[in-house]
Design an enzyme around this catalytic site. Structure first.
Site, PDB file in Angstrom:
ATOM      1  N   SER A  74       0.828  -1.193   0.000  1.00 44.13           N
ATOM      2  CA  SER A  74       0.000   0.000   0.000  1.00 44.13           C
ATOM      3  C   SER A  74       0.874   1.260   0.000  1.00 44.13           C
ATOM      4  O   SER A  74       1.688   1.437  -0.900  1.00 44.13           O
ATOM      5  CB  SER A  74      -0.951  -0.039   1.202  1.00 44.13           C
ATOM      6  OG  SER A  74      -1.952   0.948   1.079  1.00 44.13           O
TER       7      SER A  74
ATOM      8  N   ASP B  98     -10.123  -4.842  -4.357  1.00 38.04           N
ATOM      9  CA  ASP B  98      -9.448  -4.076  -3.304  1.00 38.04           C
ATOM     10  C   ASP B  98     -10.370  -2.925  -2.916  1.00 38.04           C
ATOM     11  O   ASP B  98     -10.710  -2.092  -3.752  1.00 38.04           O
ATOM     12  CB  ASP B  98      -8.101  -3.556  -3.829  1.00 38.04           C
ATOM     13  CG  ASP B  98      -7.242  -2.893  -2.755  1.00 38.04           C
ATOM     14  OD1 ASP B  98      -7.806  -2.294  -1.826  1.00 38.04           O
ATOM     15  OD2 ASP B  98      -6.006  -2.947  -2.876  1.00 38.04           O
TER      16      ASP B  98
ATOM     17  N   HIS C 149      -7.254  -5.931   0.072  1.00 38.16           N
ATOM     18  CA  HIS C 149      -6.131  -5.001   0.104  1.00 38.16           C
ATOM     19  C   HIS C 149      -4.916  -5.528   0.871  1.00 38.16           C
ATOM     20  O   HIS C 149      -3.788  -5.473   0.377  1.00 38.16           O
ATOM     21  CB  HIS C 149      -6.576  -3.667   0.707  1.00 38.16           C
ATOM     22  CG  HIS C 149      -5.501  -2.636   0.716  1.00 38.16           C
ATOM     23  ND1 HIS C 149      -4.921  -2.145  -0.440  1.00 38.16           N
ATOM     24  CD2 HIS C 149      -4.842  -2.020   1.743  1.00 38.16           C
ATOM     25  CE1 HIS C 149      -3.985  -1.264  -0.141  1.00 38.16           C
ATOM     26  NE2 HIS C 149      -3.908  -1.176   1.177  1.00 38.16           N
TER      27      HIS C 149
END
Length: 256
Positions: free
Chosen positions: A93, A194, A224
């Site tokens: 991320s 996601d 995610h």
């Protein structure tokens, strides 16, 4: 302020191949700890730092900014470079954005990058109102634990401080401008579904970097936080294989 259980940083001394692992925004080392442990178990030197403001309470994150987060991983990279012959940078991320900026700025000091669901954009509507609303509202609902696997939780904040979100938005904008400076081998793994970061962020990374050695993998069964999800073992195996492939190529080149 005490660190949340499981959110502690990790460092493992191993071979002359080092890996810096970066966690994401409002998360903690817990979300990528199994990834770091997998690499350490294979004899690599691994550093998994705790980003400032993370792993304690969301109010602590509100008084930090992207310069604090980046300075931490930059320092860890330099320490690994002093210890190791090669250093790879991995990230989840926002940790992926940190990894990409390290690659853009440090050049050959980074041997390769692996990113999982990298975040390099901010939702347009939220991004538009964020500069003003952050002075009116201290926080918004959290983004942690977007995981398909039943019973698995991420050690992350239940609230997102909006001042820190504004910092993340500005950081992503800067990273996007630096993506053409990324030339290292790159492995991008992204989830088909996601709920935090759009898969289009991965597409933007892939289309913007200048790397000639690029691999894309779509994760079909994870959300995610894929490093804690159904596809975790594939992420671990593919990223370690990425390192061994590049190390074998370097060995062959040096011996030629």
């Amino acid at each position: 302020m005490s660190i949340l259980p499981g959110a502690e940083p990790m460092r493992h001394e191993g071979s002359e191949i080092g890996v810096l692992v970066c966690h994401g925004f409002t998360g903690s080392p817990q979300s990528v700890r199994p990834w770091a442990d997998h690499l350490a178990a294979r004899g690599l030197t691994v550093s998994l730092p705790l980003l400032p403001g993370h792993g304690t309470r969301w109010q602590d994150l509100a008084v930090t900014g992207w310069q604090d987060w980046y300075a931490t991983v930059d320092r860890e990279l330099r320490m690994l470079r002093d210890r190791c012959e090669q250093v790879f940078v991995f990230g989840l991320s926002m940790g992926g954005a940190l990894a990409l900026r390290l690659a853009a700025r440090h050049g050959d000091a980074v041997s390769g990058i692996t990113v999982v669901n990298p975040a390099v954009t901010f939702p347009k509507l939220q991004g538009f109102v964020l500069p003003a609303i952050r002075f009116l509202l201290p926080s918004a609902p959290g983004i942690a634990s977007d995981i398909a696997k039943p019973g698995v939780r991420e050690v992350g904040y239940e609230r997102v401080p909006l001042h820190a979100a504004y910092e993340a938005r500005n950081f992503f904008r800067m990273v996007r401008g630096e993506l053409p400076q990324v030339t290292q081998p790159l492995l991008v793994l992204h989830s088909r579904t996601d709920h935090v970061v759009s898969p289009s962020d991965s597409a933007l990374v892939l289309s913007s970097v200048s790397s000639s050695d690029v691999t894309e993998t779509v994760l079909e069964d994870s959300y995610h936080v894929a490093t804690l999800d159904h596809d975790a073992e594939r992420i671990f195996a593919d990223s370690y294989g990425f390192i061994t492939r590049l190390e074998a190529r370097k060995t062959a080149r040096d011996g030629a």
